[in-house]
Design a protein around this motif. Structure first.
Motif, PDB file in Angstrom:
ATOM      1  N   MET A   1      -0.263  14.159  -7.989  1.00  0.00           N
ATOM      2  CA  MET A   1      -0.308  14.748  -9.336  1.00  0.00           C
ATOM      3  C   MET A   1       1.086  15.218  -9.742  1.00  0.00           C
ATOM      4  SD  MET A   1      -2.803  17.749 -10.727  1.00  0.00           S
ATOM      5  CE  MET A   1      -2.313  19.040  -9.600  1.00  0.00           C
ATOM      6  N   PRO A   2       1.715  14.550 -10.706  1.00  0.00           N
ATOM      7  CA  PRO A   2       3.028  14.993 -11.172  1.00  0.00           C
ATOM      8  C   PRO A   2       2.921  16.417 -11.699  1.00  0.00           C
ATOM      9  CG  PRO A   2       2.375  12.909 -12.220  1.00  0.00           C
ATOM     10  CD  PRO A   2       1.165  13.454 -11.523  1.00  0.00           C
ATOM     11  N   ALA A   3       4.065  17.116 -11.737  1.00  0.00           N
ATOM     12  CA  ALA A   3       4.063  18.462 -12.306  1.00  0.00           C
ATOM     13  C   ALA A   3       3.757  18.352 -13.807  1.00  0.00           C
ATOM     14  CB  ALA A   3       5.434  19.110 -12.106  1.00  0.00           C
ATOM     15  N   PRO A   4       3.094  19.375 -14.366  1.00  0.00           N
ATOM     16  CA  PRO A   4       2.779  19.335 -15.798  1.00  0.00           C
ATOM     17  C   PRO A   4       4.055  19.212 -16.644  1.00  0.00           C
ATOM     18  CG  PRO A   4       1.669  21.174 -14.720  1.00  0.00           C
ATOM     19  CD  PRO A   4       2.601  20.587 -13.729  1.00  0.00           C
ATOM     20  N   ALA A   5       3.966  18.517 -17.762  1.00  0.00           N
ATOM     21  CA  ALA A   5       5.117  18.313 -18.651  1.00  0.00           C
ATOM     22  C   ALA A   5       5.716  19.652 -19.074  1.00  0.00           C
ATOM     23  CB  ALA A   5       4.697  17.506 -19.874  1.00  0.00           C
ATOM     24  N   LYS A   6       4.826  20.657 -19.264  1.00  0.00           N
ATOM     25  CA  LYS A   6       5.255  21.979 -19.681  1.00  0.00           C
ATOM     26  C   LYS A   6       6.257  22.581 -18.681  1.00  0.00           C
ATOM     27  CE  LYS A   6       2.112  25.484 -20.746  1.00  0.00           C
ATOM     28  NZ  LYS A   6       0.769  25.974 -21.099  1.00  0.00           N
ATOM     29  N   PHE A   7       6.014  22.286 -17.378  1.00  0.00           N
ATOM     30  CA  PHE A   7       6.922  22.783 -16.323  1.00  0.00           C
ATOM     31  C   PHE A   7       8.293  22.137 -16.462  1.00  0.00           C
ATOM     32  CE2 PHE A   7       8.762  21.758 -12.112  1.00  0.00           C
ATOM     33  CZ  PHE A   7       9.123  23.036 -11.702  1.00  0.00           C
TER      34      PHE A   7
ATOM     35  N   TYR B   1       7.060  18.816  -5.978  1.00  0.00           N
ATOM     36  CA  TYR B   1       6.611  18.750  -4.584  1.00  0.00           C
ATOM     37  C   TYR B   1       5.397  19.648  -4.366  1.00  0.00           C
ATOM     38  CZ  TYR B   1       6.722  20.572   0.266  1.00  0.00           C
ATOM     39  OH  TYR B   1       6.383  21.033   1.512  1.00  0.00           O
ATOM     40  N   LEU B   2       5.423  20.869  -4.940  1.00  0.00           N
ATOM     41  CA  LEU B   2       4.274  21.772  -4.783  1.00  0.00           C
ATOM     42  C   LEU B   2       3.009  21.161  -5.373  1.00  0.00           C
ATOM     43  CD1 LEU B   2       5.854  25.282  -5.627  1.00  0.00           C
ATOM     44  CD2 LEU B   2       5.593  24.180  -3.385  1.00  0.00           C
ATOM     45  N   HIS B   3       3.178  20.488  -6.510  1.00  0.00           N
ATOM     46  CA  HIS B   3       2.006  19.851  -7.129  1.00  0.00           C
ATOM     47  C   HIS B   3       1.534  18.659  -6.328  1.00  0.00           C
ATOM     48  CE1 HIS B   3       1.648  22.203 -10.871  1.00  0.00           C
ATOM     49  NE2 HIS B   3       2.948  22.429 -10.693  1.00  0.00           N
ATOM     50  N   GLU B   4       2.466  17.938  -5.702  1.00  0.00           N
ATOM     51  CA  GLU B   4       2.077  16.760  -4.927  1.00  0.00           C
ATOM     52  C   GLU B   4       1.372  17.134  -3.633  1.00  0.00           C
ATOM     53  OE1 GLU B   4       1.793  13.732  -5.627  1.00  0.00           O
ATOM     54  OE2 GLU B   4       2.870  13.693  -7.537  1.00  0.00           O
ATOM     55  N   ILE B   5       1.860  18.207  -2.960  1.00  0.00           N
ATOM     56  CA  ILE B   5       1.166  18.536  -1.701  1.00  0.00           C
ATOM     57  C   ILE B   5      -0.267  18.989  -1.957  1.00  0.00           C
ATOM     58  CG2 ILE B   5       3.019  18.997  -0.028  1.00  0.00           C
ATOM     59  CD1 ILE B   5       2.896  21.882  -0.655  1.00  0.00           C
ATOM     60  N   ALA B   6      -0.487  19.532  -3.141  1.00  0.00           N
ATOM     61  CA  ALA B   6      -1.847  19.988  -3.466  1.00  0.00           C
ATOM     62  C   ALA B   6      -2.837  18.827  -3.447  1.00  0.00           C
ATOM     63  CB  ALA B   6      -1.854  20.668  -4.839  1.00  0.00           C
ATOM     64  N   VAL B   7      -2.360  17.623  -3.736  1.00  0.00           N
ATOM     65  CA  VAL B   7      -3.282  16.488  -3.872  1.00  0.00           C
ATOM     66  C   VAL B   7      -3.075  15.416  -2.813  1.00  0.00           C
ATOM     67  CG1 VAL B   7      -3.590  16.840  -6.358  1.00  0.00           C
ATOM     68  CG2 VAL B   7      -1.728  15.346  -5.547  1.00  0.00           C
TER      69      VAL B   7
ATOM     70  N   LYS C   1      -3.883  24.722  -0.388  1.00  0.00           N
ATOM     71  CA  LYS C   1      -2.983  24.739   0.766  1.00  0.00           C
ATOM     72  C   LYS C   1      -1.993  25.897   0.614  1.00  0.00           C
ATOM     73  CE  LYS C   1      -3.066  19.788   1.702  1.00  0.00           C
ATOM     74  NZ  LYS C   1      -2.667  18.546   1.039  1.00  0.00           N
ATOM     75  N   THR C   2      -1.501  26.351   1.746  1.00  0.00           N
ATOM     76  CA  THR C   2      -0.463  27.382   1.723  1.00  0.00           C
ATOM     77  C   THR C   2       0.818  26.785   2.278  1.00  0.00           C
ATOM     78  OG1 THR C   2      -2.100  29.140   1.981  1.00  0.00           O
ATOM     79  CG2 THR C   2       0.192  29.665   2.566  1.00  0.00           C
ATOM     80  N   VAL C   3       1.879  26.863   1.476  1.00  0.00           N
ATOM     81  CA  VAL C   3       3.154  26.285   1.904  1.00  0.00           C
ATOM     82  C   VAL C   3       4.146  27.410   2.192  1.00  0.00           C
ATOM     83  CG1 VAL C   3       3.847  25.958  -0.525  1.00  0.00           C
ATOM     84  CG2 VAL C   3       5.017  24.691   1.275  1.00  0.00           C
ATOM     85  N   LEU C   4       4.804  27.269   3.328  1.00  0.00           N
ATOM     86  CA  LEU C   4       5.823  28.247   3.715  1.00  0.00           C
ATOM     87  C   LEU C   4       7.186  27.729   3.262  1.00  0.00           C
ATOM     88  CD1 LEU C   4       6.819  30.756   5.319  1.00  0.00           C
ATOM     89  CD2 LEU C   4       6.808  29.312   7.379  1.00  0.00           C
ATOM     90  N   LEU C   5       7.847  28.529   2.410  1.00  0.00           N
ATOM     91  CA  LEU C   5       9.146  28.127   1.889  1.00  0.00           C
ATOM     92  C   LEU C   5      10.241  28.967   2.549  1.00  0.00           C
ATOM     93  CD1 LEU C   5       8.173  27.930  -1.902  1.00  0.00           C
ATOM     94  CD2 LEU C   5       8.140  26.099  -0.174  1.00  0.00           C
TER      95      LEU C   5
END
Lengths: 475, 475
Positions: free
Chosen positions: A1-7, A467-473, A92-96
């Motif tokens: 899922m690409p990041a929303p255009a608004k982002f 990347y955050l949006h892609e790992i979600a899916v 998911k929880t991502v550690l940054l």
């Protein structure tokens, strides 16, 4: 899922504000290696807190104790900034990870501008200490959170921040904290993303899935009780330098092959899919020639050179302690000499399986010399290699994100040097770790005139957000 | 012809006066290497003049110019003291060389007594800087002249003194003066006697008829434009240290054999009479073991060890400039390294016939490495070997004199290190040069607590005097 255009729109629209924010961060001279700057490092942690809290991030400044100084006094270590945003069990929880301290910098070192004043040039390069290492990436994560929160875009993942202030000074205190919090703060994490390295060149994004480890040895040969005069004792006694040089000559060939029997069998076999990766990496021999300033690359074969750096061990002879090293002509027979060399370790080599081979080999070779001098071998510094599975969803999400933002498939690379925290996250937390770089190979991270291109800062911010949006899916 | 009994009696009777005179000489801190002591060095030349002139010696203080200091200023060189006694055309003329300057000495270096106050102990050892090197021998010559002149004993030879004040600082000015005066002051000389070295041990007198020369080389290997990080570039480029260590490993075996083809053919063959000399020298392997403080002698064969030091070349590896030399673990690939080694030269090796063999061999070996680095070899310091004919009447006279005074046949030895003035006298004046030592191997010439045994001082004075009488009758 690409990041929303608004982002994406928000990032582009706030370019100037984001550069100004990076300028604020660079202006705090958070040099961890200089005790006189320790208050600035600590100030930097407060600055980060002041940015994260208004965005709803729950921030904790974790005290990791004191640092012993050479004079016996103690200095407080800067805190590790823990941040938590979201605790949705369905995400998911991502550690940054990033770090907020920087290398030292003085105008007198050769900077063209004030290193602690972010200064753009006409090509959009942003010069300043920490611009690329590692304040640019750190501020980018904050910009991403801001874009979501202010635009009402739902964050697709839960975020845990682990932001340290001692990375340039051995990450003191961090390993212990990770160990201590593995079932606490870090318990819910599903993967790790570290934005703290660089593209291999100035053209093509990359993801980095491995770094080499190291075993550093000294070979100590002792003979006479004191240094001797070569006129009086030459061709009379066994000279330690003769023995040492002979031993050091048995370690590596001029073409870089390690001569210690058995080491090659420890190296993980090359698979077809890995082989293909080296063939497709955007890399030219001239890249290396430019970096080293001479046409001394070991091979004309691109894949061979890349494998030499990324997936094969290397052995370098660093020097000799105790011998004559000054200019001119000194006629000394040194009494005790220590040859220094190191081996860069790759999977499946470890200090534990390499040490016995190195030590036995050198003692065997020394026995052949029939010298009356004495030999001692020591491993004086060791660290394991790290390698992640680049087929993990963490990597596949990052590849997808890169393709969306840069319209290019990133190169999958491994690095020659060590990044110790990578190994700690992987080993202690048992998580897949991704190195997702923002800057370019020519950024000069530890050098004078460190810079981050505006292009990399802004597109890199989009990349990390996407990347955050892609790992979600991605599964 | 043994020295007249009157001479021997005079020496014994004046023991205390001679020790007192040596004390006066030691009390002048004539340290040539310390500019602040230059006036003392010059004062010493005046002191010698004040002793010689009343004895009828015609003294000239030869100005040899100025010495350039590191800061650009100039300091006057101490004069060379020329002395002439006798000009009988029916007598031989002997040139006597000694030096009146000394090495530096501070109590804080570890002296047990004031180094510039001659201090006897219970065993009759006379401690003080210059006692054995070289004020003892120099004052002995003056004592000998005094004995003859005051006792009305005819001197059996004409004497020329050449006494310098810069021996411990490169003999600056002396070579030029010898060259200039070869047809002047030195014209009538028939032989040279230098009293400025030591017995091999503390037991047996020796005569020294040869010293080795030296060629000092550096092997320069250059690769990258700057030092590299071994993590990033290990197993990627040709490393200069790898090449250098391999080249240095091809120079000498652990048992001291030089591996450069052709060098062995330059070494003068061993004759039976020379071979016999090594067999009879009073020397034990334990002498070397004590001197070096370890059981690392190359061979169990006494003659072999002596030949290794005296009549065979040696090759020593001294160190590397440009590599890592500090303590600890630095992961550097040095960009340019210079390996230093030297070869001690023996007859009939010369820098001129050795250089081409060394340089060709190293270039050939480097070509085999197939390295893309660059190589350069330089001879940075060279000096020829010196050897006198030990069957010359000069030596036979000294052997006879030694037998008369010490009741022992002296060992005929050669030294491993260089004594440059020896070579100048031999080459420029074309004379037989004899090294006739007074002190013992344990005198500590350049060390703390330098001493001369009263026994060696007094018997040595008899020896030097007797030598003059023997050369008068030896042909």
């Amino acid at each position: 899922m690409p990041a929303p255009a608004k982002f994406i729109t928000y990032i582009d629209a706030h370019k100037d504000a984001f550069i100004a924010r990076l300028g604020e961060a660079v202006a705090i001279p958070s040099v961890s290696g200089d005790p006189s700057h320790r208050p600035d490092v600590i100030k930097m942690s407060g600055y980060i807190k002041s940015l994260l809290e208004p965005l709803g991030v729950k921030v904790e400044l974790k005290d990791v104790g004191m640092e012993k100084q050479p004079d016996g006094s103690e200095l407080p270590l800067p805190p590790v900034v823990f941040g938590t945003l979201g605790d949705d069990p369905n995400k998911k929880t991502v550690l940054l990870y990033a770090h907020y301290d920087v290398q030292p910098a003085l105008v007198s070192d050769g900077w063209n501008t004030d290193p602690f004043k972010l200064t753009p040039d006409k090509e959009g390069r942003l010069f300043g200490r920490g611009s690329t290492d590692d304040k640019g990436p750190l501020i980018a994560w904050i910009n991403i959170v801001e874009a979501h929160v202010t635009q009402g875009i739902e964050l697709p993942v839960n975020i845990k921040f682990c932001l340290e202030g001692m990375e340039e000074s051995g990450s003191e205190g961090l390993d212990d904290l990770i160990e201590k919090e593995k079932d606490g703060f870090f318990k819910s994490c599903d993967c790790v993303c570290i934005c703290d390295n660089y593209w291999m060149n100035d053209r093509t994004p990359c993801l980095t899935y491995g770094v080499r480890g190291m075993s550093y040895y000294r070979i100590i040969v002792s003979g006479p009780a004191r240094d001797l005069h070569s006129g009086l004792f030459g061709n009379t006694v066994h000279e330690p330098m003769t023995d040492l040089i002979l031993l050091m000559s048995k370690l590596v060939t001029p073409s870089g092959e390690i001569m210690i029997p058995g080491l090659d069998k420890l190296v993980a076999p090359l698979t077809d899919s890995e082989k293909k990766r080296y063939e497709t990496i955007d890399f030219a021999l001239t890249d290396i020639e430019e970096q080293v300033g001479a046409k001394i690359v070991l091979s004309d074969d691109k894949s061979q050179v890349l494998m030499g750096r990324m997936r094969n061990p290397s052995l370098s002879l660093h020097g000799i302690e105790g011998a004559f090293y000054g200019p001119g002509a000194k006629t000394v027979i040194p009494a005790k000499v220590q040859g220094k060399f190191s081996i860069r370790l790759v999977p499946n080599m470890t200090p534990e399986n390499v040490d016995p081979l190195v030590i036995k080999y050198l003692y065997d070779e020394f026995a052949k010399l029939k010298s009356k001098n004495t030999l001692k071998i020591e491993n004086i510094h060791a660290g394991k290699a790290w390698m992640a599975d680049p087929d993990h969803w963490n990597y596949r999400a990052a590849i997808k994100a890169t393709e969306e933002v840069y319209k290019k498939t990133p190169d999958l690379t491994r690095e020659g040097g060590s990044i110790p925290v990578t190994l700690t996250f992987a080993d202690v937390l048992g998580l897949n770790v991704l190195l997702l770089p923002m800057g370019r190979g020519d950024d000069g991270a530890h050098s004078t005139n460190e810079k981050l291109d505006t292009f990399n800062y802004i597109e890199g911010t989009k990349l990390l957000g996407t990347y955050l949006h892609e790992i979600a899916v991605t599964n």
